[in-house]
Design an enzyme around this catalytic site. Structure first.
Site, PDB file in Angstrom:
ATOM      1  N   LYS A   1       0.825  -1.217   0.000  1.00 49.59           N
ATOM      2  CA  LYS A   1       0.000   0.000   0.000  1.00 49.59           C
ATOM      3  C   LYS A   1       0.860   1.268   0.000  1.00 49.59           C
ATOM      4  CE  LYS A   1      -3.940  -2.201   2.293  1.00 49.59           C
ATOM      5  NZ  LYS A   1      -4.930  -2.085   3.410  1.00 49.59           N
TER       6      LYS A   1
ATOM      7  N   TYR B   1     -12.393  -2.201  -3.740  1.00 45.36           N
ATOM      8  CA  TYR B   1     -12.887  -2.346  -2.372  1.00 45.36           C
ATOM      9  C   TYR B   1     -14.417  -2.246  -2.296  1.00 45.36           C
ATOM     10  CZ  TYR B   1      -8.288  -2.304  -0.074  1.00 45.36           C
ATOM     11  OH  TYR B   1      -7.032  -2.620   0.377  1.00 45.36           O
TER      12      TYR B   1
ATOM     13  N   ASN C   1      -2.077   0.199   6.854  1.00 47.88           N
ATOM     14  CA  ASN C   1      -1.561  -1.068   7.372  1.00 47.88           C
ATOM     15  C   ASN C   1      -0.703  -1.821   6.349  1.00 47.88           C
ATOM     16  OD1 ASN C   1      -3.636  -1.912   5.766  1.00 47.88           O
ATOM     17  ND2 ASN C   1      -4.794  -2.942   7.381  1.00 47.88           N
TER      18      ASN C   1
ATOM     19  N   HIS D   1      -2.202  -5.471   1.538  1.00 50.60           N
ATOM     20  CA  HIS D   1      -3.495  -6.136   1.315  1.00 50.60           C
ATOM     21  C   HIS D   1      -3.203  -7.577   0.914  1.00 50.60           C
ATOM     22  CE1 HIS D   1      -7.507  -7.037  -0.265  1.00 50.60           C
ATOM     23  NE2 HIS D   1      -6.853  -7.686  -1.210  1.00 50.60           N
TER      24      HIS D   1
ATOM     25  N   GLU E   1      -9.486 -10.795  -7.547  1.00 48.30           N
ATOM     26  CA  GLU E   1      -8.536  -9.686  -7.364  1.00 48.30           C
ATOM     27  C   GLU E   1      -7.347  -9.796  -8.322  1.00 48.30           C
ATOM     28  OE1 GLU E   1      -9.810  -8.883  -2.718  1.00 48.30           O
ATOM     29  OE2 GLU E   1      -7.810  -9.685  -3.111  1.00 48.30           O
TER      30      GLU E   1
HETATM   31  P1  DAT Z   1      -7.852  -6.801   5.706  1.00 47.93           P
HETATM   32  O1  DAT Z   1      -7.090  -5.779   4.897  1.00 47.93           O
HETATM   33  O2  DAT Z   1      -7.047  -7.343   6.862  1.00 47.93           O
HETATM   34  O3  DAT Z   1      -8.438  -7.911   4.853  1.00 47.93           O
HETATM   35  P2  DAT Z   1     -10.561  -5.693   5.867  1.00 47.93           P
HETATM   36  O4  DAT Z   1     -10.848  -6.450   4.598  1.00 47.93           O
HETATM   37  O5  DAT Z   1     -11.495  -5.868   7.018  1.00 47.93           O
HETATM   38  O6  DAT Z   1      -9.080  -6.039   6.395  1.00 47.93           O
HETATM   39  O7  DAT Z   1     -10.490  -4.131   5.557  1.00 47.93           O
HETATM   40  C1  DAT Z   1      -9.896  -3.661   4.364  1.00 47.93           C
HETATM   41  C2  DAT Z   1      -9.073  -2.448   4.685  1.00 47.93           C
HETATM   42  O8  DAT Z   1      -9.930  -1.395   5.130  1.00 47.93           O
HETATM   43  C3  DAT Z   1      -8.054  -2.625   5.809  1.00 47.93           C
HETATM   44  O9  DAT Z   1      -6.858  -3.236   5.374  1.00 47.93           O
HETATM   45  C4  DAT Z   1      -7.851  -1.208   6.254  1.00 47.93           C
HETATM   46  C5  DAT Z   1      -9.241  -0.601   6.110  1.00 47.93           C
HETATM   47  N1  DAT Z   1      -9.975  -0.679   7.376  1.00 47.93           N
HETATM   48  C6  DAT Z   1     -10.583  -1.772   7.912  1.00 47.93           C
HETATM   49  N2  DAT Z   1     -11.149  -1.487   9.090  1.00 47.93           N
HETATM   50  C7  DAT Z   1     -10.912  -0.162   9.305  1.00 47.93           C
HETATM   51  C8  DAT Z   1     -11.247   0.753  10.359  1.00 47.93           C
HETATM   52  N3  DAT Z   1     -11.950   0.363  11.432  1.00 47.93           N
HETATM   53  N4  DAT Z   1     -10.809   2.033  10.224  1.00 47.93           N
HETATM   54  C9  DAT Z   1     -10.114   2.444   9.149  1.00 47.93           C
HETATM   55  N5  DAT Z   1      -9.783   1.633   8.119  1.00 47.93           N
HETATM   56  C10 DAT Z   1     -10.164   0.355   8.210  1.00 47.93           C
HETATM   57 MG    MG Z   2      -9.930  -7.884   3.427  1.00 45.35          MG
END
Ligand code: DAT
Ligand code: MG
Length: 140
Positions: free
Chosen positions: A11, A51, A114, A117, A128
């Site tokens: 990212k 997304y 973070n 992905h 994807e």
């Molecule tokens: P992951 O990337 O571990 O699969 P996810 O699919 O639940 O997690 O969410 C996609 C992305 O969205 C994640 O990498 C960062 C963002 N995200 C998720 N929860 C969030 C939150 N509570 N606040 C801000 N960004 C968030």
């Molecule tokens: Mg995810």
């Protein structure tokens, strides 16, 4: 366990801090091979499409802002049990909860920034990979 392919993305928070090589090394050290890779500065439309599953979530706007804030590196990873293995090396979504030695524990700045992905299932991995790569760009 069969050889699988999964989709990975480094990212903008990580490319900005010059962590492309360090993160790729952590993936390779876990036994995953990079069989496709390119640097992409995604548009808002591309980020919203990628997304789309999160479009009703309260953080969606922030997620699209973050993902379009700089270049990303999109990759296809191949190896034994690649989907689960990549998720293991990545660590939990929130770096504060991630295990020691994971990419997110080591490098992530926050839950939103973070660093990586990774696809979470065979169906999302296939979708994807196809979202970012044509078949001829993947050389296994
Ligand atoms: P992951 O990337 O571990 O699969 P996810 O699919 O639940 O997690 O969410 C996609 C992305 O969205 C994640 O990498 C960062 C963002 N995200 C998720 N929860 C969030 C939150 N509570 N606040 C801000 N960004 C968030
Ligand atoms: Mg995810």
């Amino acid at each position: 366990m069969a050889i699988e392919r999964t989709f990975s993305m480094i990212k903008p928070d990580a490319t900005r801090r010059n962590l492309t090589g360090a993160i790729t090394k952590m993936l390779e050290d876990a036994g995953l091979s990079v069989v496709a890779s390119k640097r992409v500065w995604m548009s808002r439309r591309e980020a919203e499409g990628f997304y789309a599953v999160h479009k009703e979530r309260p953080f969606f706007g922030e997620l699209v802002d973050t993902m379009t804030s700089g270049p990303t590196v999109v990759q296809v990873l191949q190896g034994e049990n690649a989907i689960a293995k990549n998720r293991e090396v990545m660590g939990a979504t929130n770096p504060e909860s991630a295990d020691e030695g994971t990419i997110r524990k080591t490098h992530a700045l926050s839950i939103g920034e973070n660093s990586v992905h990774g696809s979470d299932a065979p169906e999302t991995a296939a979708a994807e990979i196809a979202y970012w790569f044509s078949d001829t760009e993947i050389v296994g």
